[in-house]
Design an enzyme around this catalytic site. Structure first.
Site, PDB file in Angstrom:
ATOM      1  N   LYS A 254       0.843  -1.197   0.000  1.00 26.66           N
ATOM      2  CA  LYS A 254       0.000   0.000   0.000  1.00 26.66           C
ATOM      3  C   LYS A 254       0.880   1.249   0.000  1.00 26.66           C
ATOM      4  O   LYS A 254       1.944   1.246   0.609  1.00 26.66           O
ATOM      5  CB  LYS A 254      -0.868   0.038   1.269  1.00 26.66           C
ATOM      6  CG  LYS A 254      -1.974  -0.996   1.359  1.00 26.66           C
ATOM      7  CD  LYS A 254      -2.700  -0.882   2.701  1.00 26.66           C
ATOM      8  CE  LYS A 254      -3.731  -1.991   2.912  1.00 26.66           C
ATOM      9  NZ  LYS A 254      -4.930  -1.843   2.072  1.00 26.66           N
ATOM     10  N   ARG A 328      -9.905 -11.730   3.835  1.00 23.74           N
ATOM     11  CA  ARG A 328     -10.821 -12.801   3.441  1.00 23.74           C
ATOM     12  C   ARG A 328     -10.125 -14.149   3.457  1.00 23.74           C
ATOM     13  O   ARG A 328     -10.759 -15.177   3.638  1.00 23.74           O
ATOM     14  CB  ARG A 328     -11.425 -12.470   2.070  1.00 23.74           C
ATOM     15  CG  ARG A 328     -10.433 -12.386   0.947  1.00 23.74           C
ATOM     16  CD  ARG A 328     -10.979 -11.649  -0.275  1.00 23.74           C
ATOM     17  NE  ARG A 328     -11.184 -10.227  -0.014  1.00 23.74           N
ATOM     18  CZ  ARG A 328     -11.668  -9.367  -0.909  1.00 23.74           C
ATOM     19  NH1 ARG A 328     -12.022  -9.794  -2.113  1.00 23.74           N
ATOM     20  NH2 ARG A 328     -11.820  -8.097  -0.600  1.00 23.74           N
TER      21      ARG A 328
HETATM   22  N1  BES Z   1      -7.569  -3.863   5.516  1.00 28.96           N
HETATM   23  C1  BES Z   1      -7.958  -3.545   4.187  1.00 28.96           C
HETATM   24  C2  BES Z   1      -9.318  -2.837   4.122  1.00 28.96           C
HETATM   25  C3  BES Z   1      -9.363  -1.461   4.705  1.00 28.96           C
HETATM   26  C4  BES Z   1      -9.050  -0.349   3.944  1.00 28.96           C
HETATM   27  C5  BES Z   1      -9.762  -1.268   6.017  1.00 28.96           C
HETATM   28  C6  BES Z   1      -9.102   0.909   4.485  1.00 28.96           C
HETATM   29  C7  BES Z   1      -9.824  -0.009   6.573  1.00 28.96           C
HETATM   30  C8  BES Z   1      -9.483   1.071   5.799  1.00 28.96           C
HETATM   31  C9  BES Z   1      -8.048  -4.816   3.348  1.00 28.96           C
HETATM   32  O1  BES Z   1      -7.173  -5.837   3.686  1.00 28.96           O
HETATM   33  C10 BES Z   1      -7.717  -4.441   1.948  1.00 28.96           C
HETATM   34  O2  BES Z   1      -6.603  -4.061   1.710  1.00 28.96           O
HETATM   35  N2  BES Z   1      -8.695  -4.567   1.073  1.00 28.96           N
HETATM   36  C11 BES Z   1      -8.526  -4.261  -0.298  1.00 28.96           C
HETATM   37  C12 BES Z   1      -9.219  -5.343  -1.084  1.00 28.96           C
HETATM   38  C13 BES Z   1      -8.882  -5.349  -2.537  1.00 28.96           C
HETATM   39  C14 BES Z   1      -7.414  -5.622  -2.736  1.00 28.96           C
HETATM   40  C15 BES Z   1      -9.714  -6.410  -3.231  1.00 28.96           C
HETATM   41  C16 BES Z   1      -9.155  -2.902  -0.563  1.00 28.96           C
HETATM   42  O3  BES Z   1     -10.166  -2.574   0.050  1.00 28.96           O
HETATM   43  O4  BES Z   1      -8.591  -2.166  -1.365  1.00 28.96           O
HETATM   44 MN    MN Z   2      -5.282  -5.663   2.712  1.00 35.19          MN
END
Ligand code: BES
Ligand code: MN
Ligand code: ZN
Length: 482
Positions: A254, A328
């Site tokens: 990220k 997930r």
């Molecule tokens: N932990 C994140 C989701 C999240 C984002 C929680 C911002 C709180 C604040 C999760 O693991 C994630 O990175 N999700 C991705 C999924 C995608 C790669 C399909 C997302 O939401 O971008």
């Molecule tokens: Mn993630």
């Protein structure tokens, strides 16, 4: 831990001497009046600038006492408003040692609510050093509020505090094995059974998804199973929490802005952990299991790669198309494990998708699942004053996670449309069957929005981790006992 001592009686003689007396004020026509008190006249209130508007507070001396005048608005507050007003009080007066409430509460539910709000609102992070001074709250009322209700308020507030504290703890202090150690201590203290899978046992027992997410970190993953099984239990509730102690995105690393809050990515696990401890302390007659799916998602030479395939606890194979969709994965194994005991209801809690924040903003929890489970969660959340919104299982979503090399993949490549729904659908693939072959009852709570309050404090919600859904989970367990 400092805990507020609550007491209730119909005289103020039981209040701590020197307590700040809290009195309600409401606008009546053009004027403002104290409700149920004549300690200050209308003209005195006017000269103090008291408006009676909700969430306003004026402190003064009257009749030789320190008085705090709380605006309650012109409509008699309902249970939810009393909780919010209590929260406002808890925040505004957290530096005061003792409060005495003389408020126009109409029933015992309102009384419990205002106390709950005060306890939730007076929070500050345990790691910050300075703790709220508020140590006792006396409620002067003719209403009857029994000991059990006061205990419930205290236990709920403690559970929410525990969740907030864990979420706020930096990821260099709170990592999977450390969280597991904390759980071991708590299990011993509260008489729960605990089982911990370390990285070797995870691999051996077929938890390929938790193992995969954890293998990029020098801090190995853990699965923690807590069991509370009182003899008088009839129903079984299984809770599963996403416990990513830090989410860098893995090899799909990220950018800093998106990574900054990711120590909170274990809030789901903290929530189910705090909830089962609360349920045990309240001695609810229900069998509860909690699965904490703990891993740190790091990019490294040993991290899972895009395109890698792993086998889940339920035998399904998963192609990792995005290492940042790690929640997930760990939950898939957790939900599969929870299904093996065929509980009456499975609820998972997770900061699962950024898409949940885009779709619902930051105050609603996304809810998906089977009809009965969704209804039970809706009811429980309503009683807690927590906001949920049901999301659909849209037909087209399954094809998004078809993989050419495995049973499914963990994200759709090249599109983020319906991201919350994709996450929820993925999880549904790990829900096991009842004895009759139909699917177990299951609900999924995506708390990515409301788990963290990035804005300023409001009502009983502080800035930072909120502990959202913990009270809903306890309500849910209570509902299953009835
Ligand atoms: N932990 C994140 C989701 C999240 C984002 C929680 C911002 C709180 C604040 C999760 O693991 C994630 O990175 N999700 C991705 C999924 C995608 C790669 C399909 C997302 O939401 O971008
Ligand atoms: Mn993630
Ligand atoms: Zn995550």
């Amino acid at each position: 831990m400092s805990q507020i001592k609550f007491s209730v009686s119909n005289t103020n003689s039981k209040a701590k001497s020197g307590a700040v007396v809290v009195i309600g004020a409401a606008p009546v026509g053009e004027k403002v009046q104290l409700v149920g008190s004549d300690l200050l006249s209308t003209s005195e209130l006017k000269s103090l600038g008291v408006t009676g508007k909700p969430e306003t507070l004026t402190r003064t001396l009257a009749g030789g006492q320190s008085v705090a005048i709380l605006g309650i608005g012109s409509d008699s507050p309902d249970v939810d408003s009393w909780r919010e007003l209590g929260g406002f009080l808890g925040r505004a007066l957290s530096d005061v040692d003792a409060l005495e409430l003389q408020l126009p509460l109409t029933d015992s539910a309102a009384a419990e609510s205002v106390l709950e709000g005060i306890a939730l609102g007076s929070y500050s992070y345990a790691g910050k050093g300075k703790q709220p001074a508020l140590s006792s709250v006396h409620l002067t009322t003719a209403l009857s509020v029994d000991k059990k209700s006061l205990k419930r308020v205290t236990v709920l507030a403690q559970a929410v505090k525990e969740t907030r504290d864990l979420a706020a703890t930096p990821a260099n202090e709170l990592y999977p094995s450390h969280f597991a150690k904390l759980a071991e201590g708590a299990a011993e203290k509260h008489g729960l059974k605990i089982e911990v899978w370390d990285e070797k046992k995870l691999a051996k027992d077929g938890f390929g998804l938790i193992a995969a997410v954890g293998m990029g970190s020098v801090r190995p993953p853990r699965l923690v199973k807590l069991t509370y099984a009182p003899k008088n239990a009839e129903k079984h509730l299984a809770l599963v929490g996403k416990g990513i102690t830090f989410d860098t995105g893995g090899l799909a690393v990220k950018p800093l802005g998106g990574m900054l809050g990711m120590k909170y990515d274990m809030t789901g696990a903290a929530s189910v952990y705090a909830a089962i401890l609360a349920i045990a302390q309240l001695k609810l007659p229900i069998h509860v299991t909690a699965y904490l799916c703990l891993a740190e998602n790091m990019p490294s030479g040993s991290a899972m790669r895009p395109g890698d395939v792993f086998k889940a606890r339920n035998g399904k194979t998963v192609e990792v198309t995005n290492p940042d969709a790690e929640g997930r994965l760990v939950l898939g194994d957790g939900i599969a494990a929870a299904s093996e005991e065929r509980p009456d209801l499975i609820v998972d809690v997770a900061t699962l998708t950024g898409a949940a924040r885009i779709a619902l903003g930051v105050r609603y929890t996304g809810l998906m699942g089977s009809a009965a489970a969704v209804n039970a969660v809706k009811q429980a959340s309503q009683a807690a004053g927590e906001l949920v919104w049901e999301m659909p299982f849209a037909k087209e979503i399954r094809s998004y996670i078809d993989s050419p090399v495995a049973d499914l993949q963990n994200s759709k490549v090249g599109s983020s449309f319906g991201g919350m729904l994709v996450g929820g659908w993925f999880l549904s693939e790990f829900v096991g069957n009842k004895a009759d072959g139909t699917k177990l009852e299951w609900a999924h709570l995506d708390i990515a929005g409301p788990a963290d309050n990035e804005g300023s404090a409001y009502g009983y919600t502080p800035k930072g981790p909120t502990g959202v859904m913990v009270r809903t989970l306890v309500n849910l367990a209570e509902g299953m006992c009835a």
